[in-house]
Design a protein around this motif. Structure first.
Motif, PDB file in Angstrom:
ATOM      1  N   SER A 148       4.259  -6.035  -8.181  1.00 52.22           N
ATOM      2  CA  SER A 148       5.346  -6.369  -7.265  1.00 52.22           C
ATOM      3  C   SER A 148       5.147  -5.581  -5.983  1.00 52.22           C
ATOM      4  CB  SER A 148       6.713  -6.025  -7.883  1.00 52.22           C
ATOM      5  OG  SER A 148       7.752  -6.231  -6.935  1.00 52.22           O
ATOM      6  N   ASP A 149       5.420  -6.230  -4.842  1.00 53.78           N
ATOM      7  CA  ASP A 149       5.299  -5.522  -3.569  1.00 53.78           C
ATOM      8  C   ASP A 149       6.630  -4.932  -3.130  1.00 53.78           C
ATOM      9  OD1 ASP A 149       6.690  -7.811  -2.960  1.00 53.78           O
ATOM     10  OD2 ASP A 149       5.536  -8.282  -1.146  1.00 53.78           O
ATOM     11  N   LEU A 150       7.640  -5.025  -3.995  1.00 55.01           N
ATOM     12  CA  LEU A 150       8.960  -4.488  -3.694  1.00 55.01           C
ATOM     13  C   LEU A 150       9.121  -3.153  -4.413  1.00 55.01           C
ATOM     14  CD1 LEU A 150      11.601  -5.217  -2.183  1.00 55.01           C
ATOM     15  CD2 LEU A 150      12.459  -6.144  -4.349  1.00 55.01           C
ATOM     16  N   VAL A 151       9.333  -2.077  -3.644  1.00 55.75           N
ATOM     17  CA  VAL A 151       9.461  -0.750  -4.242  1.00 55.75           C
ATOM     18  C   VAL A 151      10.839  -0.177  -3.943  1.00 55.75           C
ATOM     19  CG1 VAL A 151       6.992  -0.290  -4.090  1.00 55.75           C
ATOM     20  CG2 VAL A 151       8.487   0.425  -2.223  1.00 55.75           C
ATOM     21  N   SER A 152      11.330   0.599  -4.887  1.00 52.13           N
ATOM     22  CA  SER A 152      12.609   1.275  -4.710  1.00 52.13           C
ATOM     23  C   SER A 152      12.421   2.515  -3.851  1.00 52.13           C
ATOM     24  CB  SER A 152      13.192   1.669  -6.067  1.00 52.13           C
ATOM     25  OG  SER A 152      14.281   2.572  -5.910  1.00 52.13           O
ATOM     26  N   GLU A 172       0.842  -1.191   0.000  1.00 54.66           N
ATOM     27  CA  GLU A 172       0.000   0.000   0.000  1.00 54.66           C
ATOM     28  C   GLU A 172       0.880   1.245   0.000  1.00 54.66           C
ATOM     29  OE1 GLU A 172      -2.494   2.643  -0.408  1.00 54.66           O
ATOM     30  OE2 GLU A 172      -3.337   0.612  -0.314  1.00 54.66           O
ATOM     31  N   LEU A 173       0.786   2.050  -1.055  1.00 53.19           N
ATOM     32  CA  LEU A 173       1.624   3.237  -1.181  1.00 53.19           C
ATOM     33  C   LEU A 173       0.936   4.504  -0.700  1.00 53.19           C
ATOM     34  CD1 LEU A 173       3.274   2.605  -4.675  1.00 53.19           C
ATOM     35  CD2 LEU A 173       4.065   1.906  -2.407  1.00 53.19           C
ATOM     36  N   SER A 174      -0.308   4.401  -0.228  1.00 53.81           N
ATOM     37  CA  SER A 174      -1.060   5.541   0.302  1.00 53.81           C
ATOM     38  C   SER A 174      -1.125   6.695  -0.686  1.00 53.81           C
ATOM     39  CB  SER A 174      -0.441   6.024   1.625  1.00 53.81           C
ATOM     40  OG  SER A 174      -0.469   4.998   2.586  1.00 53.81           O
ATOM     41  N   GLY A 175      -1.232   6.365  -1.953  1.00 55.92           N
ATOM     42  CA  GLY A 175      -1.354   7.399  -2.973  1.00 55.92           C
ATOM     43  C   GLY A 175      -0.039   7.896  -3.528  1.00 55.92           C
ATOM     44  N   GLY A 176       1.091   7.493  -2.947  1.00 57.63           N
ATOM     45  CA  GLY A 176       2.395   7.909  -3.447  1.00 57.63           C
ATOM     46  C   GLY A 176       2.795   7.140  -4.693  1.00 57.63           C
TER      47      GLY A 176
END
Length: 370
Positions: free
Chosen positions: A185-189, A156-160
């Protein structure tokens, strides 16, 4: 981590959909958390990790950023050797300011070549976290990687907006995608990269010679088959703040005691520009609950589940709920705010009512009178 690491905060072409919040300032200088700016988190993390020389590559609308950072005294960076360097574009030519970060790195190549540090950490300002880079460097050295990318598993990126990363079972990154990619993918940089300084300079010159001038899109993503790029998993709190929605959500998260304690105090303290002002004053009839209230505020009304920056005045009978009121804001007597973001020095006159929604807060630009 010792002083063998050069810190670089890269503000060139940061992904920004902050609307009125960045109309007169860069993303790095957006106020956050009642007394901080977004850049404070990565800058403090670098200082707490032992980096003695840090460069901020400014790009556009950086007047407020320079005013906030000054000579770096509040981060113990006002020193004879090393310290804080603010590097704006070397030209005002519009065509050149539109070019990528590698071009601006090249324009300041003397800064890199004259620095004695062997490694460099390149980071953005919109990743709100409190990170220790010491284990990141240790893992980078132990793995033999060319580049280590700090990542986090976050569904969950909360809109980001963030880059999605694909990595194999051994931690080697196979692909990185642009911010608007639909890759699952649940992996973010976290847009934090560790590499040797010599490799960075080589990527700068080689990419520019081929007509490419973006670090991630060209020099890293385009060279993925030739470079050993690995991920480092960060386990702490992360707020990706580059949209109005993500700004509001992560600001409200600060009202959760666990989030606030971890973000501002663990593993080390987050520093900001010191301003000597009197404590907040609560007048007769004032009421506050579950809120962050900075020094210098005067409260005569009701404040619930909100964040007030320095010098805010809430008038008698006014009600502020689920809102963010930035520095020197004024909410007149009898007015009501709910799900609102007021930029600095906004004045709400008496008996006004402004309501937004959790996913679409009302946003008033700097110095607006309503």
């Amino acid at each position: 981590m010792n002083s063998n690491v050069l810190g670089v905060i890269n503000l060139i072409h940061e992904t920004d959909e902050m609307e009125a919040l960045t109309a007169s300032r860069c993303l790095a200088s957006v106020p956050f958390g009642s007394r901080y700016r977004l850049i404070d988190f990565i800058l403090s993390s670098m200082v707490n990790s032992g980096m003695k020389k840090i460069a901020v590559f400014a790009h556009t609308k950086y007047r407020s950023l320079m005013d906030h950072l000054g000579a770096g005294k509040d981060w113990d960076l006002h020193r004879r050797h090393g310290g804080l360097f603010i590097l704006p574009p070397v030209t005002n030519d519009v065509n050149e300011t539109r070019r990528g970060d590698l071009f601006h790195f090249y324009q300041n190549r003397d800064f890199f070549t004259r620095s004695v540090q062997e490694y460099v950490v390149i980071a953005r300002s919109h990743m709100v976290c409190n990170i220790d880079f010491t284990p990141v460097l240790a893992e980078h050295q132990a793995s033999g990687a060319d580049i280590t990318v700090v990542c986090k598993r976050q569904t969950e990126l909360s809109g980001g907006m963030a880059r999605k990363v694909l990595a194999d079972g051994n931690g080697r990154i196979m692909a990185m995608c642009d911010h608007y990619s639909r890759v699952q993918s649940d992996l973010v940089s976290m847009e934090m990269f560790v590499m040797r300084k010599e490799l960075l300079l080589e990527l700068v010159e080689t990419s520019l010679a081929q007509g490419q001038d973006h670090l991630v899109r060209h020099a890293i993503m385009g060279w993925m088959d030739r470079l050993h790029v690995r991920r480092y998993l960060y386990e702490g709190y992360l707020g990706i703040v580059n949209t109005v929605g993500s700004y509001y959500q992560h600001s409200m998260n600060l009202l959760l005691p666990a989030v606030g304690q971890h973000l501002f105090e663990e593993p080390e303290t987050i520093y900001t520009k010191i301003k000597d002002e009197p404590p907040a004053r609560y007048m007769n009839g004032a009421s506050t609950s579950n809120s962050l209230v900075a020094n210098g505020c005067v409260i005569e009304g009701t404040v619930e589940n909100s964040i007030l920056f320095r010098g805010v005045h809430i008038g008698k009978g006014a009600v502020v709920r689920n809102s963010i009121v930035m520095q020197n804001g004024r909410v007149g007597a009898g007015s009501r705010l709910d799900y609102a973001i007021l930029d600095k020095e906004v004045t709400i006159e008496q008996q006004q009512e402004l309501c937004g929604a959790a996913l679409a807060p009302f946003l008033a630009m700097k110095r607006k009178v309503i």
